[in-house]
Design an enzyme around this catalytic site. Structure first.
Site, PDB file in Angstrom:
ATOM      1  N   CYS A   1     -12.480  -4.420   6.862  1.00  0.00           N
ATOM      2  CA  CYS A   1     -11.364  -5.329   8.224  1.00  0.00           C
ATOM      3  C   CYS A   1     -10.973  -6.217   7.259  1.00  0.00           C
ATOM      4  O   CYS A   1     -11.582  -7.304   6.846  1.00  0.00           O
ATOM      5  CB  CYS A   1     -12.333  -5.395   8.964  1.00  0.00           C
ATOM      6  SG  CYS A   1     -11.570  -6.381  10.281  1.00  0.00           S
TER       7      CYS A   1
ATOM      8  N   CYS B   1     -16.236  -6.710  13.786  1.00  0.00           N
ATOM      9  CA  CYS B   1     -15.181  -7.812  15.058  1.00  0.00           C
ATOM     10  C   CYS B   1     -14.475  -7.202  16.347  1.00  0.00           C
ATOM     11  O   CYS B   1     -14.218  -7.933  16.792  1.00  0.00           O
ATOM     12  CB  CYS B   1     -14.474  -8.745  14.291  1.00  0.00           C
ATOM     13  SG  CYS B   1     -13.160  -8.637  13.434  1.00  0.00           S
TER      14      CYS B   1
ATOM     15  N   CYS C   1     -12.877 -10.089   9.306  1.00  0.00           N
ATOM     16  CA  CYS C   1     -13.625 -10.666   8.852  1.00  0.00           C
ATOM     17  C   CYS C   1     -14.391  -9.951   7.609  1.00  0.00           C
ATOM     18  O   CYS C   1     -15.406 -10.818   7.256  1.00  0.00           O
ATOM     19  CB  CYS C   1     -15.260  -9.675  10.164  1.00  0.00           C
ATOM     20  SG  CYS C   1     -15.016  -8.092   9.950  1.00  0.00           S
TER      21      CYS C   1
ATOM     22  N   ASP D   1      -3.152   1.637   7.269  1.00  0.00           N
ATOM     23  CA  ASP D   1      -2.195   1.252   6.124  1.00  0.00           C
ATOM     24  C   ASP D   1      -1.639  -0.704   5.690  1.00  0.00           C
ATOM     25  O   ASP D   1      -1.284  -0.709   5.160  1.00  0.00           O
ATOM     26  CB  ASP D   1      -1.308   2.483   6.007  1.00  0.00           C
ATOM     27  CG  ASP D   1      -1.087   3.821   5.807  1.00  0.00           C
ATOM     28  OD1 ASP D   1      -2.396   4.030   5.459  1.00  0.00           O
ATOM     29  OD2 ASP D   1      -0.832   4.568   6.176  1.00  0.00           O
TER      30      ASP D   1
ATOM     31  N   CYS E   1     -12.205  -2.012  13.445  1.00  0.00           N
ATOM     32  CA  CYS E   1     -13.330  -2.917  12.730  1.00  0.00           C
ATOM     33  C   CYS E   1     -14.900  -2.520  13.750  1.00  0.00           C
ATOM     34  O   CYS E   1     -14.367  -2.871  14.635  1.00  0.00           O
ATOM     35  CB  CYS E   1     -13.447  -4.282  12.905  1.00  0.00           C
ATOM     36  SG  CYS E   1     -14.856  -4.803  12.169  1.00  0.00           S
TER      37      CYS E   1
ATOM     38  N   GLU F   1      -2.505  -1.714  -5.561  1.00  0.00           N
ATOM     39  CA  GLU F   1      -3.979  -0.892  -6.193  1.00  0.00           C
ATOM     40  C   GLU F   1      -3.194  -0.590  -7.847  1.00  0.00           C
ATOM     41  O   GLU F   1      -1.743   0.309  -7.518  1.00  0.00           O
ATOM     42  CB  GLU F   1      -3.801   0.206  -5.203  1.00  0.00           C
ATOM     43  CG  GLU F   1      -4.453  -0.646  -3.473  1.00  0.00           C
ATOM     44  CD  GLU F   1      -5.180   0.916  -2.930  1.00  0.00           C
ATOM     45  OE1 GLU F   1      -6.074   0.751  -1.861  1.00  0.00           O
ATOM     46  OE2 GLU F   1      -3.899   1.947  -2.838  1.00  0.00           O
TER      47      GLU F   1
ATOM     48  N   ASP G   1       0.759  -1.191   0.031  1.00  0.00           N
ATOM     49  CA  ASP G   1       0.009  -0.221   0.297  1.00  0.00           C
ATOM     50  C   ASP G   1       0.502   0.980   0.285  1.00  0.00           C
ATOM     51  O   ASP G   1       2.041   1.165   0.903  1.00  0.00           O
ATOM     52  CB  ASP G   1      -1.020   0.218   0.719  1.00  0.00           C
ATOM     53  CG  ASP G   1      -2.229   1.443   1.624  1.00  0.00           C
ATOM     54  OD1 ASP G   1      -2.210   1.726   0.339  1.00  0.00           O
ATOM     55  OD2 ASP G   1      -2.372   1.738   1.992  1.00  0.00           O
TER      56      ASP G   1
HETATM   57 ZN   LIG Z   1     -13.770  -6.989  11.175  1.00  0.00          ZN
END
Ligand SMILES: [Zn+2]
Length: 251
Positions: A197, A218, A200, A225, A215, A146, A62
């Site tokens: 996330c 979760c 999850c 990053d 998150c 990306e 990233d």
């Molecule tokens: Zn999560």
């Protein structure tokens, strides 16, 4: 470096040259380039692919503004510090230019200084890009990043769009090195890599608070990053765990 050799330029003839390195492979094109006050002969050569031994590692990268890059392995690549001081010097020199009388000799000289500092910045940035790319290519079979050709729309803050120019140049270098080493570079869609996330898959804006990723679904906590870098790798190499790439991130 070889001081005494000459190269043959069509329609011009033999020109004395300083050789910075030996030619490899078969020369295909020759470009003559004027860089501020120095002339360069740039050969483009075709070289056979020299595959590096497989490492079994894959990585997601990233790019950011605070750090130059963050990898899914948790490596934070800092922006080169000397670049900052060169940029400061550039600002001072540019002020000098604007103070001096238009059309004057002293202004012309000051403009020359600015051009040289620009060249220096460009070269040290290139050198830095090469070093980062070499390391990534040496250590990994597959590198994911990306696709910046579409990310302007997604991450449209000013600082980022300015840096995008530098990143494209970096990714070009990375692709070139990967190609000649038999490595794979994958461009992944950039949408929501920083909001998703990694643990999850829950994706929402509230997950991210500047550098901190937490998150809301979760409770997974991460450097923002780093979390994004793992998502980037996950998009290139889906692992089957909710498509989140968990197993690859720790490989
Ligand atoms: Zn999560």
């Amino acid at each position: 470096m070889d001081e005494g050799r000459r190269i043959n330029i069509p329609k011009i003839g033999a020109v004395k040259c300083k050789f910075h390195r030996l030619l490899e492979g078969t020369p295909k094109t020759l470009q003559i380039v004027l860089d501020v006050n120095e002339w360069y002969a740039v050969y483009t050569c075709e070289v056979p692919v020299q595959p590096l031994p497989e490492t079994g590692s894959t990585v997601g990268v990233d790019v950011g503004t605070r750090y130059f890059a963050i990898t899914s392995d948790g490596e934070f690549v800092h922006n080169p510090r000397h670049l900052g001081s060169a940029l400061k010097k550039l600002r001072v020199q540019q002020r000098t230019v604007s103070r001096r009388k238009k059309g004057g000799n002293r202004r012309r000289k000051a403009v020359g200084q600015v051009a040289k500092t620009h060249r220096k910045i460009r070269r040290s940035r290139q050198d830095f890009h090469h070093k980062v790319a070499v390391k990534l290519v040496r250590e990994n079979d597959l590198i994911a990043h990306e696709d910046l050709r579409v990310s302007n729309v997604v991450k449209s803050n000013l600082a980022r769009s300015i840096s995008d120019v530098g990143w494209s140049a970096f990714f070009d270098i990375l692709r070139g090195k990967a190609e000649s080493a038999g490595r794979v570079v994958v461009r992944v869609p950039p949408q929501y890599t920083s909001q998703r996330c990694h643990a999850c898959g829950h994706t929402c804006r509230e997950n991210r608070n500047n550098e901190v990723f937490k998150c809301v679904s979760c409770g997974h906590e991460d450097h923002a990053d780093w979390n994004a870098a793992k998502n980037i790798l996950g998009r290139a190499v889906p692992s089957g765990v909710n498509g989140s790439g968990v197993s690859h991130a720790v490989a």
